[in-house]
Design a protein around this motif. Sequence first.
Motif, short mmCIF file in Angstrom:
data_model
loop_
_atom_site.label_atom_id
_atom_site.label_comp_id
_atom_site.label_asym_id
_atom_site.label_seq_id
_atom_site.Cartn_x
_atom_site.Cartn_y
_atom_site.Cartn_z
N ASP A 9 -11.20 -16.50 6.26
CA ASP A 9 -10.15 -16.57 7.27
C ASP A 9 -9.79 -14.92 7.47
O ASP A 9 -9.63 -14.53 8.65
CB ASP A 9 -8.84 -17.32 6.73
CG ASP A 9 -7.77 -17.16 7.78
OD1 ASP A 9 -8.00 -17.65 8.92
OD2 ASP A 9 -6.80 -16.57 7.47
N GLY A 10 -9.91 -14.09 6.34
CA GLY A 10 -9.57 -12.66 6.74
C GLY A 10 -9.66 -11.99 5.61
O GLY A 10 -9.56 -12.27 4.50
N VAL A 11 -9.78 -10.48 5.65
CA VAL A 11 -9.46 -9.55 4.59
C VAL A 11 -8.17 -8.88 4.72
O VAL A 11 -8.26 -8.29 5.75
CB VAL A 11 -10.70 -8.63 4.49
CG1 VAL A 11 -10.59 -7.82 3.20
CG2 VAL A 11 -12.04 -9.55 4.36
N VAL A 12 -7.46 -8.83 3.82
CA VAL A 12 -6.30 -8.15 3.62
C VAL A 12 -6.34 -7.10 2.61
O VAL A 12 -6.58 -7.33 1.53
CB VAL A 12 -4.94 -9.18 3.34
CG1 VAL A 12 -3.42 -8.53 3.25
CG2 VAL A 12 -4.73 -10.38 4.62
N THR A 13 -5.99 -5.82 3.01
CA THR A 13 -5.80 -4.77 2.28
C THR A 13 -4.60 -4.07 2.05
O THR A 13 -3.81 -3.77 3.28
CB THR A 13 -7.13 -3.68 2.90
OG1 THR A 13 -8.35 -4.31 3.00
CG2 THR A 13 -6.93 -2.49 1.90
N THR A 14 -3.99 -3.88 0.86
CA THR A 14 -2.64 -3.10 0.61
C THR A 14 -3.18 -1.52 0.42
O THR A 14 -4.38 -1.25 0.11
CB THR A 14 -2.08 -3.60 -0.64
OG1 THR A 14 -3.10 -3.52 -1.63
CG2 THR A 14 -1.67 -5.08 -0.47
N VAL A 15 -2.39 -0.89 1.15
CA VAL A 15 -2.52 0.71 1.13
C VAL A 15 -1.10 1.41 0.62
O VAL A 15 0.20 1.12 1.19
CB VAL A 15 -3.01 1.28 2.45
CG1 VAL A 15 -3.15 2.85 2.43
CG2 VAL A 15 -4.22 0.50 2.81
N ASP A 16 -1.15 2.13 -0.38
CA ASP A 16 -0.03 2.89 -0.98
C ASP A 16 0.49 3.95 -0.07
O ASP A 16 -0.13 4.93 -0.05
CB ASP A 16 -0.38 3.35 -2.24
CG ASP A 16 0.76 3.81 -2.96
OD1 ASP A 16 1.89 4.18 -2.28
OD2 ASP A 16 0.80 3.91 -4.16
N ALA A 17 2.02 3.53 0.64
CA ALA A 17 2.21 4.73 1.43
C ALA A 17 2.68 5.88 0.98
O ALA A 17 2.58 7.02 1.72
CB ALA A 17 3.35 4.13 2.29
N GLU A 18 2.97 5.75 -0.33
CA GLU A 18 3.62 7.00 -1.28
C GLU A 18 2.23 7.84 -1.45
O GLU A 18 2.53 9.12 -1.32
CB GLU A 18 4.12 6.30 -2.31
CG GLU A 18 4.74 7.55 -3.10
CD GLU A 18 5.86 7.13 -4.29
OE1 GLU A 18 6.54 8.02 -4.95
OE2 GLU A 18 5.34 5.92 -4.71
N HIS A 19 1.11 7.15 -2.05
CA HIS A 19 0.17 7.94 -2.69
C HIS A 19 -1.20 7.93 -1.69
O HIS A 19 -2.37 8.18 -2.24
CB HIS A 19 -0.23 7.85 -3.95
CG HIS A 19 0.91 7.67 -4.88
ND1 HIS A 19 1.49 9.00 -5.21
CD2 HIS A 19 1.80 6.81 -5.43
CE1 HIS A 19 2.75 8.81 -5.96
NE2 HIS A 19 2.75 7.40 -6.12
N GLY A 20 -1.19 7.29 -0.52
CA GLY A 20 -2.29 6.76 0.04
C GLY A 20 -3.14 8.10 0.74
O GLY A 20 -4.32 8.10 0.33
N LEU A 21 -2.46 9.11 1.09
CA LEU A 21 -3.31 10.20 1.53
C LEU A 21 -4.00 10.69 0.51
O LEU A 21 -5.00 11.06 0.80
CB LEU A 21 -2.37 11.08 2.22
CG LEU A 21 -1.50 10.88 3.47
CD1 LEU A 21 -0.54 11.66 4.00
CD2 LEU A 21 -2.74 10.61 4.69
N LYS A 22 -3.51 10.95 -0.63
CA LYS A 22 -4.05 11.68 -1.72
C LYS A 22 -5.26 10.77 -2.25
O LYS A 22 -6.30 11.36 -2.47
CB LYS A 22 -3.02 12.01 -2.86
CG LYS A 22 -3.55 12.60 -4.02
CD LYS A 22 -2.41 12.92 -5.07
CE LYS A 22 -2.67 13.94 -6.12
NZ LYS A 22 -3.71 13.07 -7.14
N GLN A 23 -5.02 9.60 -2.23
CA GLN A 23 -6.19 8.59 -2.70
C GLN A 23 -7.15 8.63 -1.91
O GLN A 23 -8.30 8.53 -2.06
CB GLN A 23 -5.60 7.24 -3.14
CG GLN A 23 -4.63 7.09 -3.97
CD GLN A 23 -3.60 5.61 -4.05
OE1 GLN A 23 -3.84 4.92 -3.04
NE2 GLN A 23 -3.05 5.31 -5.05
#
Length: 214
Positions: A126-140
């Motif tokens: 049905d779909g792929v749901v991805t979580t992204v850390d808004a606090e550390h996402g740029l660094k990751q």
Amino acid sequence: MSSAIPMTVLTGYLGSGKTTLLKRLLNDPAMAGTAVIINEFGEVGLDDALIEKTDEDAVLLPSGCVCCTVRGDLVQVLAKLHKQSMWGEIPPMRRVVLETTGLADPTPIVHTLMTDESVYRIYQLDGVVTTVDAEHGLKQLDEQFEPAKQIAIADRIILTKTDLAKPGDLERLEARVRALNRAGEMLRVVKGDVAPARLFGLGAHEPAISGADA
């Protein structure tokens, strides 16, 4: 109309809030009839919520969800779930959610779901749901390659911990995410609070073959 059971892949880098999101979903009555495949029960903190153990690998939760752990091959786990549902050992399945590990590349999983005949005759991605850390996402994204792969394949992108992001970082992160994935809808979320209807029923992937027998 397809009778296939819709299946959602939930992915996201380490610490990006998959577990928090999943715990909120598991407590939502709207999730009744959902089978959730996870790696370990302890990772999601389900111990105090268990009311019935269906076997060594599966538990029934008060919300009507069934949680099971992956032991061995995913295709075998999916076949076992379907048999348990057909035989009445677990409630009838309305959907399946598969949580990947934080370091997983979801592409091979998606490939299996869409090309393995024993899977796509019963389940439909049905779909792929991805979580992204808004606090550390740029660094990751600067330091790791897994988050970019997880974002690129997503149909729905959940920006978590948006209340903790530094001023300007959230907008910069959204721009980075959009450069990797121009089609997936982005949602800003705090503490995993998102309605199931925003994540499921996306119908983002066509069946592998037309007119397959259910």
